[in-house]
Scaffold this motif. Structure first.
Motif, mmCIF file in Angstrom:
data_model
loop_
_atom_site.group_PDB
_atom_site.id
_atom_site.type_symbol
_atom_site.label_atom_id
_atom_site.label_comp_id
_atom_site.label_asym_id
_atom_site.label_seq_id
_atom_site.Cartn_x
_atom_site.Cartn_y
_atom_site.Cartn_z
ATOM 1 N N THR A 61 0.848 -1.194 0.000
ATOM 2 C CA THR A 61 0.000 0.000 0.000
ATOM 3 C C THR A 61 0.880 1.239 0.000
ATOM 4 O O THR A 61 1.859 1.313 0.744
ATOM 5 C CB THR A 61 -0.921 0.041 1.241
ATOM 6 N N LEU A 62 0.492 2.202 -0.819
ATOM 7 C CA LEU A 62 1.158 3.500 -0.872
ATOM 8 C C LEU A 62 0.092 4.567 -0.696
ATOM 9 O O LEU A 62 -0.906 4.563 -1.411
ATOM 10 C CB LEU A 62 1.868 3.688 -2.221
ATOM 11 N N THR A 63 0.254 5.433 0.302
ATOM 12 C CA THR A 63 -0.663 6.564 0.463
ATOM 13 C C THR A 63 0.103 7.818 0.080
ATOM 14 O O THR A 63 1.273 7.963 0.423
ATOM 15 C CB THR A 63 -1.185 6.698 1.908
ATOM 16 N N VAL A 64 -0.542 8.726 -0.642
ATOM 17 C CA VAL A 64 0.165 9.924 -1.121
ATOM 18 C C VAL A 64 -0.736 11.151 -1.089
ATOM 19 O O VAL A 64 -1.962 11.044 -1.084
ATOM 20 C CB VAL A 64 0.691 9.753 -2.564
ATOM 21 N N GLY A 65 -0.103 12.320 -1.097
ATOM 22 C CA GLY A 65 -0.803 13.575 -1.336
ATOM 23 C C GLY A 65 -1.627 14.143 -0.203
ATOM 24 O O GLY A 65 -2.534 14.928 -0.441
ATOM 25 N N TYR A 66 -1.346 13.759 1.040
ATOM 26 C CA TYR A 66 -2.102 14.313 2.164
ATOM 27 C C TYR A 66 -1.448 15.614 2.612
ATOM 28 O O TYR A 66 -0.388 15.621 3.238
ATOM 29 C CB TYR A 66 -2.170 13.303 3.322
ATOM 30 N N CYS A 67 -2.070 16.723 2.281
ATOM 31 C CA CYS A 67 -1.547 18.048 2.576
ATOM 32 C C CYS A 67 -1.493 18.274 4.088
ATOM 33 O O CYS A 67 -2.446 17.989 4.794
ATOM 34 C CB CYS A 67 -2.432 19.093 1.913
ATOM 35 N N MET A 68 -0.354 18.796 4.553
ATOM 36 C CA MET A 68 -0.181 19.032 5.981
ATOM 37 C C MET A 68 -0.365 20.504 6.363
ATOM 38 O O MET A 68 -0.654 20.802 7.516
ATOM 39 C CB MET A 68 1.198 18.541 6.409
ATOM 40 N N ASP A 69 -0.155 21.419 5.446
ATOM 41 C CA ASP A 69 -0.353 22.850 5.723
ATOM 42 C C ASP A 69 -0.726 23.535 4.419
ATOM 43 O O ASP A 69 0.138 23.857 3.601
ATOM 44 C CB ASP A 69 0.903 23.474 6.317
ATOM 45 N N LYS A 70 -2.036 23.746 4.218
ATOM 46 C CA LYS A 70 -2.530 24.265 2.942
ATOM 47 C C LYS A 70 -2.122 25.702 2.667
ATOM 48 O O LYS A 70 -2.320 26.203 1.572
ATOM 49 C CB LYS A 70 -4.049 24.116 2.853
ATOM 50 N N ARG A 71 -1.530 26.369 3.655
ATOM 51 C CA ARG A 71 -1.105 27.758 3.452
ATOM 52 C C ARG A 71 0.213 27.860 2.692
ATOM 53 O O ARG A 71 0.581 28.912 2.202
ATOM 54 C CB ARG A 71 -0.961 28.465 4.797
ATOM 55 N N ILE A 72 0.933 26.753 2.603
ATOM 56 C CA ILE A 72 2.249 26.747 1.961
ATOM 57 C C ILE A 72 2.100 26.357 0.497
ATOM 58 O O ILE A 72 1.325 25.487 0.149
ATOM 59 C CB ILE A 72 3.200 25.778 2.695
ATOM 60 N N GLY A 73 2.872 27.005 -0.372
ATOM 61 C CA GLY A 73 2.880 26.654 -1.791
ATOM 62 C C GLY A 73 1.915 27.499 -2.603
ATOM 63 O O GLY A 73 1.299 28.433 -2.106
ATOM 64 N N ASN A 74 1.800 27.136 -3.882
ATOM 65 C CA ASN A 74 0.929 27.889 -4.789
ATOM 66 C C ASN A 74 -0.158 27.004 -5.400
ATOM 67 O O ASN A 74 -0.602 27.239 -6.503
ATOM 68 C CB ASN A 74 1.751 28.567 -5.888
#
Length: 130
Positions: A61-74
């Motif tokens: 199993t591979l889990t991916v893409g769980y955002c930890m801080d939506k304020r960072i990035g564009n």
């Protein structure tokens, strides 16, 4: 950049965190579409991923893409492939592909009420004492 750690409660799971930054310089092929290079920079938020291993040491199993801080990035808090599509101006045509889900005030209130009930010893789903 990534950090890796064995889960102390599930020793067959390894968690890792990543923050990707990339420039869209080539054709992006996704879902039958060819998205020409935009030369836009993609800065994703920190994301949590995990790998689960079987007894032979193979990943099942591979889990991916769980955002930890939506304020960072564009990418407006989107992770995984959603982040890249959003940043290059081609988000998926569904609500979830536009920006990270933000619950309504009413939903937040109901969720907190349920947590209060659990703290008092009740299961909101069954309406019985835990």
């Amino acid at each position: 950049k990534s950090w890796f750690a064995v889960d102390p409660l599930e020793p067959n799971r390894v968690w890792f965190f990543s923050r990707a930054e990339a420039t869209h310089t080539g054709t992006l092929h996704f879902g039958g579409r060819a998205i020409a290079a935009t030369h836009k920079v993609v800065r994703s938020p920190p994301q949590a991923q995990s790998l689960l291993f079987d007894r032979e040491g193979k990943v099942y199993t591979l889990t991916v893409g769980y955002c930890m801080d939506k304020r960072i990035g564009n990418t407006e808090g989107l992770g995984g492939v959603f982040a890249y599509l959003k940043a290059v101006g081609q988000p998926l045509p569904v609500k979830e592909g536009q920006r990270l889900y933000t619950p309504s005030v009413r939903f937040e209130a109901l969720e907190r009420l349920g947590k209060c009930a659990e703290a008092l010893g009740y299961d909101p789903a069954t309406r019985k004492r835990l």
